[in-house]
Design an enzyme around this catalytic site. Structure first.
Site, PDB file in Angstrom:
ATOM      1  N   ARG A 171       0.823  -1.227   0.000  1.00 25.63           N
ATOM      2  CA  ARG A 171       0.000   0.000   0.000  1.00 25.63           C
ATOM      3  C   ARG A 171       0.852   1.271   0.000  1.00 25.63           C
ATOM      4  O   ARG A 171       0.480   2.279   0.587  1.00 25.63           O
ATOM      5  CB  ARG A 171      -0.964   0.047   1.193  1.00 25.63           C
ATOM      6  CG  ARG A 171      -1.922  -1.100   1.286  1.00 25.63           C
ATOM      7  CD  ARG A 171      -2.941  -1.107   0.158  1.00 25.63           C
ATOM      8  NE  ARG A 171      -3.725  -2.326   0.234  1.00 25.63           N
ATOM      9  CZ  ARG A 171      -3.360  -3.479  -0.357  1.00 25.63           C
ATOM     10  NH1 ARG A 171      -2.281  -3.547  -1.103  1.00 25.63           N
ATOM     11  NH2 ARG A 171      -4.102  -4.550  -0.232  1.00 25.63           N
ATOM     12  N   SER A 219     -10.048   0.828   4.309  1.00 26.80           N
ATOM     13  CA  SER A 219      -9.197   0.636   5.489  1.00 26.80           C
ATOM     14  C   SER A 219      -8.393   1.898   5.766  1.00 26.80           C
ATOM     15  O   SER A 219      -7.706   2.410   4.890  1.00 26.80           O
ATOM     16  CB  SER A 219      -8.247  -0.538   5.267  1.00 26.80           C
ATOM     17  OG  SER A 219      -8.999  -1.732   5.199  1.00 26.80           O
ATOM     18  N   GLU A 289      -2.997   4.195   6.153  1.00 28.31           N
ATOM     19  CA  GLU A 289      -2.998   3.921   4.715  1.00 28.31           C
ATOM     20  C   GLU A 289      -3.533   5.163   3.997  1.00 28.31           C
ATOM     21  O   GLU A 289      -3.040   5.574   2.957  1.00 28.31           O
ATOM     22  CB  GLU A 289      -3.880   2.701   4.426  1.00 28.31           C
ATOM     23  CG  GLU A 289      -4.028   2.412   2.952  1.00 28.31           C
ATOM     24  CD  GLU A 289      -4.906   1.193   2.661  1.00 28.31           C
ATOM     25  OE1 GLU A 289      -4.815   0.195   3.385  1.00 28.31           O
ATOM     26  OE2 GLU A 289      -5.680   1.267   1.697  1.00 28.31           O
TER      27      GLU A 289
HETATM   28  C1  LIG Z   1     -15.348   1.024   0.403  1.00 25.84           C
HETATM   29  C2  LIG Z   1     -13.878   1.063   0.077  1.00 25.84           C
HETATM   30  C3  LIG Z   1     -13.175  -0.126  -0.072  1.00 25.84           C
HETATM   31  C4  LIG Z   1     -11.803  -0.122  -0.374  1.00 25.84           C
HETATM   32  N1  LIG Z   1     -11.147  -1.295  -0.520  1.00 25.84           N
HETATM   33  C5  LIG Z   1      -9.837  -1.301  -0.855  1.00 25.84           C
HETATM   34  C6  LIG Z   1      -9.128  -2.535  -1.045  1.00 25.84           C
HETATM   35  O1  LIG Z   1      -9.669  -3.619  -0.949  1.00 25.84           O
HETATM   36  N2  LIG Z   1      -7.810  -2.472  -1.359  1.00 25.84           N
HETATM   37  C7  LIG Z   1      -7.150  -1.302  -1.496  1.00 25.84           C
HETATM   38  O2  LIG Z   1      -5.962  -1.314  -1.806  1.00 25.84           O
HETATM   39  N3  LIG Z   1      -7.792  -0.121  -1.313  1.00 25.84           N
HETATM   40  C8  LIG Z   1      -9.103  -0.099  -1.000  1.00 25.84           C
HETATM   41  N4  LIG Z   1      -9.749   1.099  -0.810  1.00 25.84           N
HETATM   42  C9  LIG Z   1      -8.971   2.348  -0.864  1.00 25.84           C
HETATM   43  C10 LIG Z   1      -8.911   3.025  -2.243  1.00 25.84           C
HETATM   44  O3  LIG Z   1     -10.001   2.666  -3.046  1.00 25.84           O
HETATM   45  C11 LIG Z   1      -7.600   2.699  -2.974  1.00 25.84           C
HETATM   46  O4  LIG Z   1      -6.476   3.140  -2.244  1.00 25.84           O
HETATM   47  C12 LIG Z   1      -7.547   3.342  -4.363  1.00 25.84           C
HETATM   48  O5  LIG Z   1      -6.409   2.874  -5.049  1.00 25.84           O
HETATM   49  C13 LIG Z   1      -7.518   4.864  -4.347  1.00 25.84           C
HETATM   50  O6  LIG Z   1      -7.758   5.303  -5.674  1.00 25.84           O
HETATM   51  P1  LIG Z   1      -8.354   6.741  -5.984  1.00 25.84           P
HETATM   52  O7  LIG Z   1      -8.370   6.899  -7.459  1.00 25.84           O
HETATM   53  O8  LIG Z   1      -9.637   6.936  -5.273  1.00 25.84           O
HETATM   54  O9  LIG Z   1      -7.221   7.638  -5.342  1.00 25.84           O
HETATM   55  P2  LIG Z   1      -7.394   8.960  -4.464  1.00 25.84           P
HETATM   56  O10 LIG Z   1      -8.019   8.606  -3.152  1.00 25.84           O
HETATM   57  O11 LIG Z   1      -8.039  10.011  -5.264  1.00 25.84           O
HETATM   58  O12 LIG Z   1      -5.872   9.312  -4.206  1.00 25.84           O
HETATM   59  C14 LIG Z   1      -5.067   8.492  -3.368  1.00 25.84           C
HETATM   60  C15 LIG Z   1      -3.616   8.986  -3.438  1.00 25.84           C
HETATM   61  O13 LIG Z   1      -3.103   8.741  -4.744  1.00 25.84           O
HETATM   62  C16 LIG Z   1      -2.632   9.958  -5.318  1.00 25.84           C
HETATM   63  N5  LIG Z   1      -2.896   9.911  -6.768  1.00 25.84           N
HETATM   64  C17 LIG Z   1      -4.102   9.784  -7.379  1.00 25.84           C
HETATM   65  N6  LIG Z   1      -3.956   9.751  -8.714  1.00 25.84           N
HETATM   66  C18 LIG Z   1      -2.621   9.854  -8.953  1.00 25.84           C
HETATM   67  C19 LIG Z   1      -1.823   9.881 -10.153  1.00 25.84           C
HETATM   68  N7  LIG Z   1      -2.372   9.788 -11.360  1.00 25.84           N
HETATM   69  N8  LIG Z   1      -0.473   9.996 -10.014  1.00 25.84           N
HETATM   70  C20 LIG Z   1       0.094  10.096  -8.787  1.00 25.84           C
HETATM   71  N9  LIG Z   1      -0.601  10.082  -7.641  1.00 25.84           N
HETATM   72  C21 LIG Z   1      -1.949   9.953  -7.715  1.00 25.84           C
HETATM   73  C22 LIG Z   1      -3.418  11.054  -4.617  1.00 25.84           C
HETATM   74  O14 LIG Z   1      -2.724  12.289  -4.647  1.00 25.84           O
HETATM   75  C23 LIG Z   1      -3.492  10.488  -3.207  1.00 25.84           C
HETATM   76  O15 LIG Z   1      -2.310  10.743  -2.503  1.00 25.84           O
HETATM   77  C24 LIG Z   1     -11.118   1.123  -0.527  1.00 25.84           C
HETATM   78  C25 LIG Z   1     -11.836   2.324  -0.393  1.00 25.84           C
HETATM   79  C26 LIG Z   1     -13.204   2.306  -0.103  1.00 25.84           C
HETATM   80  C27 LIG Z   1     -13.939   3.607   0.001  1.00 25.84           C
END
Ligand SMILES: Cc1cc2nc3c(=O)[nH]c(=O)nc-3n(C[C@H](O)[C@H](O)[C@H](O)COP(=O)(O)OP(=O)(O)OC[C@H]3O[C@@H](n4cnc5c(N)ncnc54)[C@H](O)[C@@H]3O)c2cc1C
Length: 297
Positions: A171, A219, A289
């Site tokens: 992560r 998480s 995380e």
């Molecule tokens: C109900 C629920 C269940 C989830 N289950 C899981 C799971 O099973 N496993 C898991 O790993 N995660 C899980 N997550 C967490 C989350 O979905 C992941 O971490 C996901 O990868 C975040 O993606 P995002 O596009 O929403 O990123 P964001 O939340 O928008 O950004 C996260 C980080 O990434 C950075 N970022 C975004 N885009 C870029 C880019 N293009 N280049 C560089 N940096 C960037 C942002 O600046 C920030 O620091 C869950 C979340 C929820 C709400």
């Protein structure tokens, strides 16, 4: 307000955009600038016009991001929907731009019998966010299948990189400061003809154990080596704890649930409270995380 068209961009530029509309906790104050690029070339153009010291925040679907109540003084780059190319390059290699949702990649690959992309169905974010977090689910992890990266810097210049140029952990991914993920190539193993996809079953299992449908960021803490954060929080007696307008989920103790009256400051205070309690009780320092950014009010 879209002020982009009079500045020569094809995308949408919003001023004082409430970030609560773009994060899964539904929290966060306004961003000074919020840019939704029309495509990669439009994003390159936008970045090339910014001051060298402009603060940048990349956002995918905001599913792992706490933005503080005072918002963000700078430019939020929001490629979801705009940077949406998703192509099959060869038989088992896929090119994906950072704004494509992980769910879409999972469906695309399922239709083409590419097996180990199923885990993407469990991640409610974009490919950019998954690359930044090394997101994983159902035993699969984002960086296991990455074969090439297209990075973009603050001047809007693209660079191709190999996965071994990045420090990738659980992560957590370290990339050069001032470079972000524009796109990536993935190679997914082909599913054997008689091997059924178990996507539906995996999603059902997850719905039983997680508070799906309530505003959360998944998480909040990483699992410490050999332990489960949720178990530690539960054993510390915090499961279901109501803390002002936020709550430790009664269904999954590693989730924090918000409601329309919550503030980001309350989530941050609850995170600190959980860390303190677990440290006192088990001598384990829980690591977040979830990413936190922005100004306090
Ligand atoms: C109900 C629920 C269940 C989830 N289950 C899981 C799971 O099973 N496993 C898991 O790993 N995660 C899980 N997550 C967490 C989350 O979905 C992941 O971490 C996901 O990868 C975040 O993606 P995002 O596009 O929403 O990123 P964001 O939340 O928008 O950004 C996260 C980080 O990434 C950075 N970022 C975004 N885009 C870029 C880019 N293009 N280049 C560089 N940096 C960037 C942002 O600046 C920030 O620091 C869950 C979340 C929820 C709400």
């Amino acid at each position: 307000v879209n002020v982009a068209s009079n500045q020569g961009f094809r995308g949408e530029l919003r001023i004082d955009e409430p970030m609560s509309e773009h994060t899964s906790w539904r929290l966060g104050g306004p961003a000074d600038h919020y840019f939704i690029p029309a495509d990669l070339a439009d994003l390159q153009h936008y970045l090339s016009t910014l001051e060298r010291d402009a603060e940048l925040l990349w956002i995918g679907l905001g599913s792992n991001l706490l933005i503080r109540d005072g918002g963000f003084r700078g430019h939020v780059i929001a490629p979801f929907a705009g940077l949406n190319r998703l192509e099959l390059l060869e038989q088992d290699e896929v090119y994906v731009e950072c704004g494509v949702s992980c769910a879409k990649v999972a469906r695309f690959c399922q239709k083409r019998d590419l097996g180990n992309a199923d885990f993407f169905a469990g991640i409610p974010g974009t490919v950019g966010g998954a690359l930044a977090m090394n997101a994983g689910a159902f035993g699969g992890e984002t960086w296991q299948s990455v074969t090439a990266l297209t990075m973009i810097n603050r001047a809007g210049v693209l660079t191709e990189r190999n996965p071994d140029e990045f420090e990738v952990a659980y992560r957590e991914v370290h990339h050069r400061e001032d470079e972000w993920f524009a796109a990536a190539n993935f190679r997914f193993a082909r599913r054997a003809k008689d091997e059924p996809s178990n996507l539906r079953q995996l999603l059902q299992q997850r719905n039983q154990s997680q508070p799906i449908g309530q505003p959360s960021c998944g998480s909040v803490f990483r699992n410490p080596e050999g332990r489960f954060a949720a178990r530690l929080i539960e054993e510390a007696g915090l499961k279901g704890l109501q803390f002002g307008n936020v709550q430790v989920s009664a269904k999954h103790a590693n989730f924090i649930i918000s409601n329309p009256n919550s503030r980001a400051a309350e989530v941050e205070a609850l995170i600190a409270h959980i860390q303190k309690t677990v440290l006192e009780r088990f001598d384990i320092a829980l690591q977040r995380e979830v990413h936190i950014t922005g100004e306090t009010l």
